[in-house]
Design a protein around this motif. Sequence first.
Motif, PDB file in Angstrom:
ATOM      1  N   ASN A 157      35.745  35.863  54.234  1.00  0.00           N
ATOM      2  CA  ASN A 157      36.431  37.078  53.639  1.00  0.00           C
ATOM      3  C   ASN A 157      37.975  36.793  53.122  1.00  0.00           C
ATOM      4  OD1 ASN A 157      34.288  38.583  54.461  1.00  0.00           O
ATOM      5  ND2 ASN A 157      35.187  39.277  56.364  1.00  0.00           N
ATOM      6  N   GLY A 165      41.469  38.257  51.216  1.00  0.00           N
ATOM      7  CA  GLY A 165      41.994  39.483  50.709  1.00  0.00           C
ATOM      8  C   GLY A 165      43.640  39.655  50.681  1.00  0.00           C
ATOM      9  N   ALA A 202      43.423  44.753  49.198  1.00  0.00           N
ATOM     10  CA  ALA A 202      42.015  44.640  48.686  1.00  0.00           C
ATOM     11  C   ALA A 202      41.298  43.455  49.247  1.00  0.00           C
ATOM     12  CB  ALA A 202      42.023  44.039  47.225  1.00  0.00           C
ATOM     13  N   HIS A 230      37.664  40.433  49.409  1.00  0.00           N
ATOM     14  CA  HIS A 230      36.564  40.166  48.691  1.00  0.00           C
ATOM     15  C   HIS A 230      35.611  39.488  49.790  1.00  0.00           C
ATOM     16  CE1 HIS A 230      33.619  38.299  46.223  1.00  0.00           C
ATOM     17  NE2 HIS A 230      34.514  38.697  45.270  1.00  0.00           N
ATOM     18  N   ARG A 258      33.435  44.246  47.462  1.00  0.00           N
ATOM     19  CA  ARG A 258      34.748  44.224  47.139  1.00  0.00           C
ATOM     20  C   ARG A 258      35.074  45.370  47.822  1.00  0.00           C
ATOM     21  NH1 ARG A 258      35.350  41.770  41.183  1.00  0.00           N
ATOM     22  NH2 ARG A 258      33.421  40.286  41.639  1.00  0.00           N
ATOM     23  N   TYR A 283      38.856  48.231  48.006  1.00  0.00           N
ATOM     24  CA  TYR A 283      39.994  48.378  47.779  1.00  0.00           C
ATOM     25  C   TYR A 283      40.632  49.256  48.476  1.00  0.00           C
ATOM     26  CZ  TYR A 283      38.853  45.630  43.762  1.00  0.00           C
ATOM     27  OH  TYR A 283      38.049  44.511  42.846  1.00  0.00           O
ATOM     28  N   THR A 316      41.831  44.411  40.672  1.00  0.00           N
ATOM     29  CA  THR A 316      40.672  43.650  40.683  1.00  0.00           C
ATOM     30  C   THR A 316      40.775  42.472  41.359  1.00  0.00           C
ATOM     31  OG1 THR A 316      39.939  44.576  38.551  1.00  0.00           O
ATOM     32  CG2 THR A 316      38.667  42.758  39.485  1.00  0.00           C
ATOM     33  N   ILE A 317      40.125  42.223  42.454  1.00  0.00           N
ATOM     34  CA  ILE A 317      40.275  40.903  43.560  1.00  0.00           C
ATOM     35  C   ILE A 317      38.860  40.242  42.982  1.00  0.00           C
ATOM     36  CG2 ILE A 317      38.669  41.833  45.166  1.00  0.00           C
ATOM     37  CD1 ILE A 317      40.459  40.137  47.038  1.00  0.00           C
ATOM     38  N   SER A 318      38.804  38.814  43.007  1.00  0.00           N
ATOM     39  CA  SER A 318      37.901  38.021  42.496  1.00  0.00           C
ATOM     40  C   SER A 318      38.150  36.706  43.178  1.00  0.00           C
ATOM     41  CB  SER A 318      37.893  37.706  41.107  1.00  0.00           C
ATOM     42  OG  SER A 318      38.905  37.132  40.430  1.00  0.00           O
TER      43      SER A 318
END
Length: 123
Positions: A34, A36, A50, A52, A58, A60, A69-71
Amino acid sequence: VQLQASGGGLVQPGGSLRLSCACAASGRRLSINNIGWYRMAPGKEREFVAIHSSDISRRYADSVKGRFTISRDNSKNTAYLQMDSLKPEDTAVYYCNADITSYGGYATRNIYWGQGTQVTVSS
């Protein structure tokens, strides 16, 4: 294992920034479970922003849903946080956090923190 956060800065309300968190370890292969982001505003406790997960899910904080937006790019061991429609209350030091398994003769799994990057939203 080191986490290098970058991309912070000063932006006007309504603007955007993209934070990056690059994970690296000399001589070891990394598997990020993970990863974040958390933030700490002046006078406040650190709060979740957040995450990921390794299964691509995902999650938030309610305060950033629909704006952040997390990627992640596993080939680069890097995570990103795209922050749009920024508000003054988003001003904080942003920290990346990762659950990483590293391989190189032996395997070890730990939680790591980056050094933080300052985000200031102000006109």
